[in-house]
Motif scaffolding. Structure first.
Motif, mmCIF file in Angstrom:
data_model
loop_
_atom_site.group_PDB
_atom_site.id
_atom_site.type_symbol
_atom_site.label_atom_id
_atom_site.label_comp_id
_atom_site.label_asym_id
_atom_site.label_seq_id
_atom_site.Cartn_x
_atom_site.Cartn_y
_atom_site.Cartn_z
ATOM 1 N N GLN A 125 0.824 -1.208 0.000
ATOM 2 C CA GLN A 125 0.000 0.000 0.000
ATOM 3 C C GLN A 125 0.857 1.257 0.000
ATOM 4 O OE1 GLN A 125 -2.444 -1.026 3.412
ATOM 5 N NE2 GLN A 125 -4.214 -1.400 2.104
ATOM 6 N N LEU A 126 2.105 1.123 0.484
ATOM 7 C CA LEU A 126 3.023 2.266 0.440
ATOM 8 C C LEU A 126 3.359 2.641 -1.001
ATOM 9 C CD1 LEU A 126 4.441 4.125 2.447
ATOM 10 C CD2 LEU A 126 6.432 2.619 2.347
ATOM 11 N N SER A 127 3.259 1.688 -1.928
ATOM 12 C CA SER A 127 3.479 2.021 -3.338
ATOM 13 C C SER A 127 2.349 2.911 -3.863
ATOM 14 C CB SER A 127 3.608 0.753 -4.186
ATOM 15 O OG SER A 127 2.382 0.062 -4.293
ATOM 16 N N LEU A 128 1.149 2.792 -3.280
ATOM 17 C CA LEU A 128 0.072 3.731 -3.573
ATOM 18 C C LEU A 128 0.405 5.105 -3.006
ATOM 19 C CD1 LEU A 128 -3.123 1.598 -2.763
ATOM 20 C CD2 LEU A 128 -2.355 2.299 -5.022
ATOM 21 N N ILE B 149 -2.706 23.464 -6.607
ATOM 22 C CA ILE B 149 -3.075 23.425 -5.192
ATOM 23 C C ILE B 149 -4.219 22.437 -4.955
ATOM 24 C CG2 ILE B 149 -4.158 24.776 -3.337
ATOM 25 C CD1 ILE B 149 -2.399 27.139 -4.285
ATOM 26 N N ILE B 150 -5.207 22.456 -5.849
ATOM 27 C CA ILE B 150 -6.314 21.497 -5.735
ATOM 28 C C ILE B 150 -5.768 20.067 -5.749
ATOM 29 C CG2 ILE B 150 -8.361 20.544 -6.874
ATOM 30 C CD1 ILE B 150 -8.903 23.375 -7.960
ATOM 31 N N GLY B 151 -4.911 19.793 -6.729
ATOM 32 C CA GLY B 151 -4.349 18.452 -6.858
ATOM 33 C C GLY B 151 -3.412 18.090 -5.723
ATOM 34 N N PHE B 152 -2.641 19.067 -5.245
ATOM 35 C CA PHE B 152 -1.703 18.798 -4.160
ATOM 36 C C PHE B 152 -2.439 18.347 -2.905
ATOM 37 C CE2 PHE B 152 0.462 20.237 -0.297
ATOM 38 C CZ PHE B 152 1.645 19.527 -0.402
ATOM 39 N N PHE B 153 -3.431 19.121 -2.491
ATOM 40 C CA PHE B 153 -4.176 18.765 -1.280
ATOM 41 C C PHE B 153 -4.898 17.431 -1.453
ATOM 42 C CE2 PHE B 153 -3.474 23.150 -0.092
ATOM 43 C CZ PHE B 153 -3.371 23.085 1.293
ATOM 44 N N LEU B 154 -5.425 17.215 -2.657
ATOM 45 C CA LEU B 154 -6.162 15.981 -2.932
ATOM 46 C C LEU B 154 -5.267 14.751 -2.778
ATOM 47 C CD1 LEU B 154 -8.853 14.769 -3.957
ATOM 48 C CD2 LEU B 154 -7.958 15.025 -6.275
ATOM 49 N N PHE B 155 -4.113 14.768 -3.431
ATOM 50 C CA PHE B 155 -3.283 13.570 -3.442
ATOM 51 C C PHE B 155 -2.396 13.447 -2.215
ATOM 52 C CE2 PHE B 155 -4.359 13.914 -7.990
ATOM 53 C CZ PHE B 155 -4.861 12.630 -8.164
ATOM 54 N N ILE B 156 -2.053 14.552 -1.568
ATOM 55 C CA ILE B 156 -1.277 14.432 -0.332
ATOM 56 C C ILE B 156 -2.153 13.823 0.748
ATOM 57 C CG2 ILE B 156 -1.713 16.649 0.843
ATOM 58 C CD1 ILE B 156 1.731 15.072 0.358
ATOM 59 N N PHE B 157 -3.441 14.163 0.722
ATOM 60 C CA PHE B 157 -4.361 13.554 1.676
ATOM 61 C C PHE B 157 -4.561 12.076 1.344
ATOM 62 C CE2 PHE B 157 -8.698 12.892 3.532
ATOM 63 C CZ PHE B 157 -8.336 13.111 4.851
ATOM 64 N N GLY B 158 -4.623 11.770 0.057
ATOM 65 C CA GLY B 158 -4.710 10.372 -0.364
ATOM 66 C C GLY B 158 -3.499 9.576 0.087
ATOM 67 N N ALA B 159 -2.326 10.217 0.037
ATOM 68 C CA ALA B 159 -1.094 9.547 0.464
ATOM 69 C C ALA B 159 -1.106 9.263 1.960
ATOM 70 C CB ALA B 159 0.117 10.415 0.108
ATOM 71 N N ILE B 160 -1.776 10.122 2.714
ATOM 72 C CA ILE B 160 -1.878 9.908 4.166
ATOM 73 C C ILE B 160 -2.886 8.810 4.482
ATOM 74 C CG2 ILE B 160 -2.614 10.978 6.346
ATOM 75 C CD1 ILE B 160 -1.592 13.666 5.157
ATOM 76 N N VAL B 161 -4.004 8.844 3.781
ATOM 77 C CA VAL B 161 -5.110 7.926 4.069
ATOM 78 C C VAL B 161 -4.790 6.488 3.660
ATOM 79 C CG1 VAL B 161 -7.455 7.301 3.336
ATOM 80 C CG2 VAL B 161 -6.948 9.649 4.049
ATOM 81 N N SER B 162 -4.191 6.297 2.475
ATOM 82 C CA SER B 162 -4.035 4.959 1.897
ATOM 83 C C SER B 162 -3.367 3.937 2.817
ATOM 84 C CB SER B 162 -3.279 5.048 0.574
ATOM 85 O OG SER B 162 -4.034 5.758 -0.377
ATOM 86 N N PRO B 163 -2.187 4.237 3.388
ATOM 87 C CA PRO B 163 -1.544 3.202 4.210
ATOM 88 C C PRO B 163 -2.256 2.941 5.535
ATOM 89 C CG PRO B 163 -0.278 5.233 4.315
ATOM 90 C CD PRO B 163 -1.354 5.440 3.288
ATOM 91 N N MET B 164 -3.112 3.885 5.956
ATOM 92 C CA MET B 164 -3.774 3.737 7.246
ATOM 93 C C MET B 164 -4.780 2.588 7.254
ATOM 94 S SD MET B 164 -4.293 7.746 8.301
ATOM 95 C CE MET B 164 -5.031 7.382 9.890
ATOM 96 N N THR B 165 -5.243 2.178 6.069
ATOM 97 C CA THR B 165 -6.185 1.059 6.020
ATOM 98 C C THR B 165 -5.492 -0.275 6.284
ATOM 99 O OG1 THR B 165 -5.915 0.796 3.625
ATOM 100 C CG2 THR B 165 -7.677 2.248 4.374
#
Length: 399
Positions: A55-58, A348-364
């Motif tokens: 999941q870290l690769s995501l 900025i829209i994309g940065f916040f979107l994908f940086i949040f995705g990067a935080i959320v993904s491994p947490m599952t």
């Protein structure tokens, strides 16, 4: 102004060409993620590693998508859209070859960062091109149509990925990604510049990066950014957990998972086509956010009580439909407020979107998956509702 923009567009690229090309480019970054989702469990076995490492690769890809947009967006405001787009596609080809020659999971995760940076070019530039040429309701309609084409990627990607996994391994998936990158690189040469020299940021390229400060200081703009970011947190939670939830928990194979993913992704197309029927863009956004909150609450209730796969699948489809309403409307409302800095604003829209995705993904991958999915889904919905409430109390741009 709208007629002038349409005249400019007509002299450059046809609307159909823009829809197809920009749709492909905007979907490219997410496609790189969705296509290999059916292969995540197999990838873990191949490298002899854990679910969290895979999941870290995501996560690394999303970090690349986030950071890449901060570089490419302002650069496109300074140098135009076409040059950065071509460089992005070239980088994707090189980074995909590097992924194919990865010798362990750590090197694979590292090269995925550069795949993400390459995908960022298509994501940020597609939004910028739309803002260059359209405005108001026409801009929202374009984004809604863009979502239809964009939505085909998560439908086609996992189905093809699951089919490929029946006959080959994850390397076969990345070979196909390499071919797609080569095709898009060739298509990029036909794209005609949408940002004329007189409308570019003057001076050094650092002037473009300096535009981030006033954009970030625009409270109304940031409200729409946060609505989209937290709403998409639900989607990123789903992306990271669904291969393991559906294949391991419900015991479906990779191809069956791909079909489920495709059905759910089609909900985003349905949602995007509903939005033009609303009296205003904000009304469509509000309906999407409230609908996402209610359907997510029902989804979590079924998940924790083990209410059955088919009911869960129906609720996932509903959630994706409401997300399909949120994406084009929040993007349109945000970019309407920062039209002069479209590249930086899109970044900025994309940065916040994908940086949040990067935080959320491994947490599952930590602790109980059911508990993690439930907590993150509900928390994201509550935060999206909070910023919708704040945005509704402030004056809105005409839309």
């Amino acid at each position: 102004m709208a007629s002038e923009r349409n005249t400019t567009a007509a002299k450059m690229n046809s609307r159909l060409f823009l829809l197809i090309t920009m749709g492909m480019m905007s979907a490219f970054g997410p496609f790189v993620t969705d296509f290999y989702l059916p292969g995540l469990p197999a990838l873990a076995s191949y490298f002899g590693t854990t679910t969290s490492w895979v999941q870290l690769s995501l996560t690394s890809s999303m970090l690349g998508l986030a950071g890449g947009q901060l570089l490419i967006g302002p650069a496109s405001d300074k140098y135009g859209r076409k040059g950065p787009l071509l460089l992005s596609m070239a980088l994707f080809i090189v980074s995909t070859v590097a992924c194919l020659f990865s010798w362990n999971i750590e090197s694979f995760v590292f090269f995925r960062v550069f795949q993400g940076i390459a995908g960022a070019g298509g994501v940020v530039i597609s939004k910028s091109v739309a803002a260059d040429l359209y405005q108001g309701k026409e801009l929202n309609d374009f984004f809604s149509l863009l979502m239809v084409i964009n939505g085909l990627a998560p439908i086609i990607a996992p189905i093809v990925g699951g089919f490929v996994m029946k006959y080959t391994d994850w390397e076969g998936i990345f070979l196909i990604l390499l071919l797609v990158g080569i095709v898009l690189f060739a298509v990029s040469f036909r794209f005609r510049e949408s940002l004329p020299a007189e409308r570019r940021i003057p001076g050094s390229v650092f002037n473009s990066f300096g535009k981030f400060v006033p954009i970030l200081g625009n409270g109304r703009f940031m409200h729409y950014v946060f609505i989209q970011t937290f709403s998409m947190g639900v989607f990123f939670t789903y992306i990271a957990s669904s291969p393991f939830l559906i294949q391991d928990h419900f015991h479906l194979d990779a191809f069956a998972y791909s079909l489920c993913f495709a059905v759910n992704a089609s909900g985003m197309i349905v949602g995007s086509r509903i939005t033009p029927g609303f009296s205003s863009v904000f009304s469509a956004l509000k309906t999407g956010v409230f609908g996402l909150g209610l359907s997510s609450l029902a989804f979590v209730s079924v998940l924790v009580t083990d209410g059955g796969f088919y009911l869960l699948e129906a609720l996932l489809f509903a959630m994706m439909t409401f997300l399909g309403m949120i994406l084009p409307t929040s993007t349109s409302l945000a970019l309407t407020l920062e039209r002069k800095n479209a590249g930086g604003a899109s970044a900025i829209i994309g940065f916040f979107l994908f940086i949040f995705g990067a935080i959320v993904s491994p947490m599952t991958g930590f602790g109980s998956m059911i508990f993690s999915i439930s907590v993150m889904t509900l928390a994201c919905c509550l935060l999206a509702l909070l910023f919708l409430f704040i945005a509704g109390k402030n004056p809105r741009p005409p839309a």
